[in-house]
Design a protein around this motif. Structure first.
Motif, PDB file in Angstrom:
ATOM      1  N   PRO A 176      69.996 -84.678  36.732  1.00  0.00           N
ATOM      2  CA  PRO A 176      68.543 -84.548  36.580  1.00  0.00           C
ATOM      3  C   PRO A 176      67.960 -83.407  37.413  1.00  0.00           C
ATOM      4  N   ASN A 177      66.821 -82.910  36.958  1.00  0.00           N
ATOM      5  CA  ASN A 177      65.985 -81.957  37.704  1.00  0.00           C
ATOM      6  C   ASN A 177      66.632 -80.600  37.956  1.00  0.00           C
ATOM      7  N   LEU A 178      67.605 -80.215  37.143  1.00  0.00           N
ATOM      8  CA  LEU A 178      68.154 -78.872  37.289  1.00  0.00           C
ATOM      9  C   LEU A 178      67.163 -77.850  36.746  1.00  0.00           C
ATOM     10  N   PRO A 179      66.969 -76.726  37.439  1.00  0.00           N
ATOM     11  CA  PRO A 179      66.030 -75.711  36.933  1.00  0.00           C
ATOM     12  C   PRO A 179      66.555 -75.065  35.663  1.00  0.00           C
ATOM     13  N   GLU A 180      65.664 -74.864  34.715  1.00  0.00           N
ATOM     14  CA  GLU A 180      66.069 -74.231  33.457  1.00  0.00           C
ATOM     15  C   GLU A 180      66.376 -72.753  33.660  1.00  0.00           C
ATOM     16  N   GLN A 181      65.612 -72.088  34.499  1.00  0.00           N
ATOM     17  CA  GLN A 181      65.833 -70.681  34.783  1.00  0.00           C
ATOM     18  C   GLN A 181      65.892 -70.477  36.292  1.00  0.00           C
ATOM     19  N   ALA A 182      66.851 -69.666  36.713  1.00  0.00           N
ATOM     20  CA  ALA A 182      67.023 -69.409  38.139  1.00  0.00           C
ATOM     21  C   ALA A 182      66.156 -68.238  38.567  1.00  0.00           C
ATOM     22  N   ASN A 183      64.859 -68.467  38.672  1.00  0.00           N
ATOM     23  CA  ASN A 183      63.930 -67.415  39.098  1.00  0.00           C
ATOM     24  C   ASN A 183      63.822 -67.429  40.622  1.00  0.00           C
ATOM     25  N   VAL A 184      64.208 -66.320  41.240  1.00  0.00           N
ATOM     26  CA  VAL A 184      64.129 -66.213  42.695  1.00  0.00           C
ATOM     27  C   VAL A 184      63.479 -64.890  43.071  1.00  0.00           C
ATOM     28  N   ASN A 185      62.911 -64.866  44.269  1.00  0.00           N
ATOM     29  CA  ASN A 185      62.321 -63.651  44.797  1.00  0.00           C
ATOM     30  C   ASN A 185      63.442 -62.682  45.194  1.00  0.00           C
ATOM     31  N   ASP A 186      63.322 -61.403  44.785  1.00  0.00           N
ATOM     32  CA  ASP A 186      64.382 -60.423  45.055  1.00  0.00           C
ATOM     33  C   ASP A 186      64.620 -60.235  46.544  1.00  0.00           C
ATOM     34  N   LYS A 187      63.547 -60.193  47.351  1.00  0.00           N
ATOM     35  CA  LYS A 187      63.715 -60.011  48.788  1.00  0.00           C
ATOM     36  C   LYS A 187      64.402 -61.220  49.417  1.00  0.00           C
ATOM     37  N   GLU A 188      64.009 -62.421  48.969  1.00  0.00           N
ATOM     38  CA  GLU A 188      64.646 -63.624  49.484  1.00  0.00           C
ATOM     39  C   GLU A 188      66.124 -63.668  49.084  1.00  0.00           C
ATOM     40  N   LEU A 189      66.422 -63.216  47.873  1.00  0.00           N
ATOM     41  CA  LEU A 189      67.807 -63.185  47.408  1.00  0.00           C
ATOM     42  C   LEU A 189      68.639 -62.224  48.264  1.00  0.00           C
ATOM     43  N   THR A 190      68.076 -61.065  48.568  1.00  0.00           N
ATOM     44  CA  THR A 190      68.784 -60.092  49.410  1.00  0.00           C
ATOM     45  C   THR A 190      69.056 -60.666  50.794  1.00  0.00           C
ATOM     46  N   MET A 191      68.038 -61.315  51.380  1.00  0.00           N
ATOM     47  CA  MET A 191      68.203 -61.912  52.706  1.00  0.00           C
ATOM     48  C   MET A 191      69.248 -63.031  52.677  1.00  0.00           C
ATOM     49  N   ALA A 192      69.220 -63.835  51.615  1.00  0.00           N
ATOM     50  CA  ALA A 192      70.170 -64.949  51.509  1.00  0.00           C
ATOM     51  C   ALA A 192      71.600 -64.428  51.403  1.00  0.00           C
ATOM     52  N   LYS A 193      71.801 -63.367  50.624  1.00  0.00           N
ATOM     53  CA  LYS A 193      73.133 -62.778  50.485  1.00  0.00           C
ATOM     54  C   LYS A 193      73.612 -62.172  51.803  1.00  0.00           C
ATOM     55  N   MET A 194      72.690 -61.552  52.551  1.00  0.00           N
ATOM     56  CA  MET A 194      73.048 -61.011  53.858  1.00  0.00           C
ATOM     57  C   MET A 194      73.448 -62.132  54.820  1.00  0.00           C
ATOM     58  N   LEU A 195      72.726 -63.253  54.763  1.00  0.00           N
ATOM     59  CA  LEU A 195      73.041 -64.387  55.627  1.00  0.00           C
ATOM     60  C   LEU A 195      74.415 -64.968  55.285  1.00  0.00           C
ATOM     61  N   ILE A 196      74.718 -65.053  53.982  1.00  0.00           N
ATOM     62  CA  ILE A 196      76.021 -65.556  53.559  1.00  0.00           C
ATOM     63  C   ILE A 196      77.140 -64.654  54.071  1.00  0.00           C
ATOM     64  N   GLU A 197      76.947 -63.336  53.947  1.00  0.00           N
ATOM     65  CA  GLU A 197      77.957 -62.395  54.435  1.00  0.00           C
ATOM     66  C   GLU A 197      78.136 -62.510  55.947  1.00  0.00           C
TER      67      GLU A 197
END
Length: 319
Positions: A176-197
């Motif tokens: 249940p409650n899975l998002p239909e589209q994965a809409n994310v903020n580009d800046k937040e996505l960049t920061m999240a990827k940097m944090l993962i690395e």
């Protein structure tokens, strides 16, 4: 190790006699069910509601309720014939790449050792799988249960991984409650990827430990010694409103503390392992008595899958 199964691996006309050993062990702390007013261990009783008598194991068979109150009965021999367990064969059907199997399919791991007369064939299969990078997809029956399995190499040993059949995996559409589209903020996505690395590191399983099990062992030892246990309440985290601020703070903390954090993690892991060992030793030196509702064994005390429990007073639950 205790041999849990004997048989052979077959692919084509090649026959590899093997013995099977469980590759993992359950480390859950097993506790008895206790009647609190008198501290007496409770026991399960197999009682027939019609005959009003306790039922011995030799009078127990298995049945499928096809209609309310109506059962189709199967003897143990009938189920063994249907499962093909008597064939004692691990039949490899195909060879595939390990990366093609999603981890959601894997169940339990077993080690396979060559039987007394199977060393040459065992080494041949081991070397062949190693050099081709393939794994075998096979069918096997263990304890009256037919399973799909993967035969692969772990270090210098053949291992069998039981895996689920496709119809046993629930479809993602049921979540249940899975998002239909994965809409994310580009800046937040960049920061999240940097944090993962920044937090990425080689997998070192020895640096992880079961802190809960260690805490329970320590609590058991303190209770045996007659000490009172006081646990400080855990501080509740506040909800983070600004996702970008949380990402920036996390990234900054990861950058500044990664070197120190790695050293601290290694030290903490070693300390936790040492503490767990000393706590376990203390517990073994003064174990609670069964009458007091103390801890019992783990793996041997648990029922085997597909088999009824034999102990009359084995009312347990794990914590």
């Amino acid at each position: 190790m205790h041999t849990v199964w004997k048989g052979a691996i077959s692919f084509g006309l090649v026959h590899v006699p093997v013995k099977m050993f469980s590759a993992t062990e359950d480390k859950d702390i097993s506790m008895r069910m206790i009647h609190k007013p008198c501290s007496t261990p409770l026991s399960y009783v197999r009682k027939c509601q019609t005959c009003e008598t306790e039922v011995p194991w030799e009078e127990i068979v298995k049945g499928y309720e096809h209609e309310p109150g109506r059962f189709v009965i199967f003897d143990k021999e009938e189920l063994e014939q249907l499962s093909g367990e008597k064939s004692k064969e691990i039949k490899i059907l195909d060879f595939v790449q390990l990366g093609e199997i999603d981890p959601v399919y894997f169940q339990k791991t077993y080690y396979l050792a060559p039987a007394d007369t199977g060393s040459n064939a065992y080494n041949l299969l081991l070397r062949s799988l190693t050099e081709t990078g393939k794994i075998g997809i096979a069918k096997v029956s263990i304890r009256s249960k037919s399973s799909l399995a993967a035969i692969r190499v772990v270090d210098r040993c053949l291992a069998l991984e039981t895996i689920f059949y496709p119809d046993e995996i629930r479809p993602i559409s049921q979540v249940p409650n899975l998002p239909e589209q994965a809409n994310v903020n580009d800046k937040e996505l960049t920061m999240a990827k940097m944090l993962i690395e920044q937090l990425s590191t080689p997998f070192e399983p020895e640096k992880y430990s079961d802190e809960y099990r260690s805490a329970v062992f320590e609590a058991i030892s303190r209770k045996v010694a007659g000490e009172e246990i006081q646990v400080a309440p855990e501080q509740q985290r506040t909800n983070v409103i600004d996702l970008m601020s949380a990402l920036e703070a996390s990234l900054e903390a990861a950058k500044s503390g990664k070197t120190a954090g790695n050293a601290k993690a290694a030290s903490t892991a070693a300390s936790s392992a040492k503490k767990s060992e000393s706590t376990s030793a203390a517990f073994q030196a003064a174990p609670p008595s069964p009458e007091a509702g103390g801890m019992t064994g783990t793996e041997d005390a648990k029922p085997k899958r597909g088999r009824p429990r034999k102990a009359k007073d084995a009312s347990k639950e794990t914590v």
